[in-house]
Write a protein that holds these residues in place. Structure first.
Motif: not given
Length: 240
Positions: A1-25
């Motif tokens: 399986m191969q995965l492609l993603i884009a446009d996470l726009h990680l920033h300290p002001s959006q900790p929920d997205i950052a946590k989601g990405f860390i969980d994803y990794l």
């Protein structure tokens, strides 16, 4: 399986997205043979020489994913075009040119961030040409960190104000630009992000059927990916 993603726009002001990405990794990405990030991983990147705790954490998580066996690749977006070789080495990501032709599911596929296709947005295209100029980038990177931080904030504000006043179709890709680029690279599948309009578009390149996959942006609670298994390409959202 191969995965492609884009446009996470990680920033300290959006900790929920950052946590989601860390969980994803730590989870889905480690089940994949490769993870390709098609730009705008960060909301802003002012140079590899500036890394706060937030940036260091993301780099460390990328490195851990790479060391666990997943091949990582990164392509510049319109927000993080100043990411360089130092970031790549420390994160374990290979840097991809925009655009790049790869083989996915046994087929030639064109990968790009997607902003180069928005040719009706003349003001943005002028900025893009400037921002991708190595001489301009060197000039910016030579500025003190404080000045670069202020410039990044100013550009974010200007982008938000400009987009508010632009017609929706101007900020989307130009259909003729899509066809022309696919013909130039002799592909019938294109994958990109940037527009934040996830969809699978059926089109024709000459006399042949073709597809354009647009990967969605990550928002609080929701992420997007393109999953490749065998010869099947599946665009899907998931909870983060």
């Amino acid at each position: 399986m191969q995965l492609l993603i884009a446009d996470l726009h990680l920033h300290p002001s959006q900790p929920d997205i950052a946590k989601g990405f860390i969980d994803y990794l730590r989870g889905p990405a480690r089940q994949a043979s490769s993870l390709t990030i098609l730009g705008d991983l960060f909301e802003a990147w002012i140079g590899d020489d500036y890394r706060g705790d937030f940036e260091q954490q993301i780099i460390a998580e990328l490195r851990a994913c790479a060391e666990a066996g997943t091949r990582l690749a990164f392509m510049h977006g319109n927000r993080d075009f100043l990411i360089g070789e130092s970031f790549a080495a420390d994160s374990g990501c290979a840097l991809l040119d925009d655009p790049t032709v790869v083989e996915l599911g046994g087929q030639r596929v064109l990968l790009l961030h997607g902003d180069s296709l928005c040719t009706r947005d003349e003001a943005y295209m002028a900025f893009r040409q400037q921002a991708r100029n190595p001489a301009w980038q060197a000039q910016i990177l030579a500025m003190p960190v404080e000045e670069r931080l202020a410039l990044a904030m100013k550009l974010r504000e200007q982008s938000g104000e400009a987009n508010t006043n632009k017609a929706e179709d101007i900020m989307d890709v130009t259909p003729d630009a899509v066809i022309e680029l696919m013909q130039t690279h002799d592909v019938r599948i294109m994958i990109h992000g940037h527009t934040h309009r996830p969809a699978v578009h059926d089109l024709r390149v000459g006399e042949e059927a073709a597809k354009r996959y647009v990967i969605g942006d990550w928002r609080p609670g929701v992420g997007w990916q393109l999953r490749v298994e065998g010869d099947e390409l599946t665009l899907e959202s998931f909870a983060i």
